[in-house]
Design an enzyme around this catalytic site. Structure first.
Site, PDB file in Angstrom:
ATOM      1  N   ASP A  83      54.113  42.142  44.284  1.00  0.00           N
ATOM      2  CA  ASP A  83      53.093  40.850  44.761  1.00  0.00           C
ATOM      3  C   ASP A  83      53.375  40.069  44.429  1.00  0.00           C
ATOM      4  O   ASP A  83      52.759  38.934  44.354  1.00  0.00           O
ATOM      5  CB  ASP A  83      50.907  40.829  44.474  1.00  0.00           C
ATOM      6  CG  ASP A  83      50.574  42.472  45.224  1.00  0.00           C
ATOM      7  OD1 ASP A  83      51.345  43.062  46.595  1.00  0.00           O
ATOM      8  OD2 ASP A  83      49.602  43.569  45.083  1.00  0.00           O
ATOM      9  N   GLY A  84      54.685  39.787  43.945  1.00  0.00           N
ATOM     10  CA  GLY A  84      54.915  39.007  42.872  1.00  0.00           C
ATOM     11  C   GLY A  84      56.390  37.815  43.517  1.00  0.00           C
ATOM     12  O   GLY A  84      56.684  36.853  43.438  1.00  0.00           O
TER      13      GLY A  84
END
Length: 299
Positions: A243-244
């Site tokens: 999720d980066g």
């Protein structure tokens, strides 16, 4: 039942077959816009839209998106690219030129939740998403009938901890060379680095929180436990960092202490579907430039 198909004439007037898009990122310095404009003018192209952004005029990065028309473009495109390479080298440009009428081919990955998938299917069927949905791939069989009612192939490829490598090999077999971009429409599996190398900046995920808050699993429960007053959703490119990856689009909605986790999920589903659809639309229309872990979105 007769399969549903996209509205055939929705984009007919918009698809100018002599139109192309040029996307450029490079170190900022004087003369970039002049050089690009002069080049296009010398090649009988007409600029119809131009957007630009600089991070810092002194030592920063410069980004530009140009749409232009050029008669008989399809036959001139390769020569145009070869000639532009000289200008690009002069300014250390990372660049690409694409044909505007050419639709990207998409694969949608999904698990059990259908709201993001349905939004993309509805927009595609209405002609509002200018792309071809080539297939839907799922680790569950639940949505086969729904997807096939749109005339789109459905591949059920189960995934377990023990079979993840084999499942990804099968996914690559059915997608590689057949699709340009993969959309994770609430696909609840982590994509491996090996798979990512085939689709750098071409896998878009929807995460059900306003990143960087509440990374990972059960973000609505995390939000509830934290007592937040705003929840959101984030569409981003997938990288090895969970999720980066570079963020494309986000949106939020106010909530209150009265909302349960289930109510947060209900509210969040609407945000998720809209945010993902926007991100996919901007991606297929070549409106996004990625620099390091950020995006510049000309919308």
């Amino acid at each position: 039942m007769k399969p549903l198909t996209p509205t055939s004439n929705k984009w007919a007037d918009k698809a100018n077959h002599n139109r192309a898009r040029m996307l450029i990122s490079c170190p900022d310095q004087p003369g970039i816009v002049a050089a690009v404009s002069k080049f296009l003018h010398q090649h009988d192209a007409n600029i119809v839209q131009s957007d630009q952004y600089t991070m810092d005029p002194e030592g920063g990065m410069f980004f530009i998106r140009i749409e232009f028309d050029l008669p008989e473009l399809e036959f001139k495109l390769n020569a145009l690219k070869e000639d532009f390479a000289v200008v690009a080298d002069q300014f250390q440009m990372d660049w690409r030129i694409s044909l505007a009428p050419k639709k990207q081919k998409l694969a949608i990955f999904v698990s059990k939740e259908d709201h993001c998938l349905l939004e993309l299917l509805w927009q595609w069927q209405a002609g509002d998403l200018y792309a071809d949905i080539e297939m839907v791939i799922s680790n569950h069989p639940d949505m086969r009938e729904l997807v096939e009612s749109f005339g789109i192939p459905y591949h059920h490829i189960p995934v377990t901890a023990d079979t993840k490598a084999e499942a990804e090999a099968m996914q690559l077999e059915v997608t590689h060379g057949k699709v340009d971009t993969i959309i994770l429409a609430r696909y609840m599996q982590i994509i491996s680095p090996k798979f990512l190398q085939f689709y750098k900046n071409r896998i878009i995920n929807i995460h059900h929180s306003f990143l960087p808050a509440f990374v990972g699993g059960k973000p609505y429960a995390q939000a509830f436990n934290r007592g937040v007053k705003i929840i959101g959703a984030t569409a981003h490119y997938v990288t090895e960092e969970l999720d980066g990856g570079p963020i494309i689009e986000q949106d939020v909605q106010r909530v209150s202490h009265r909302d349960t986790v289930d109510e947060l999920k209900r509210i969040g589903r609407h945000i998720e579907r809209i945010v993902l659809a926007r991100a996919v639309s901007w991606h297929v229309e070549d409106r996004i430039l990625v620099h390091e872990n950020k995006t510049v979105v000309f919308n």
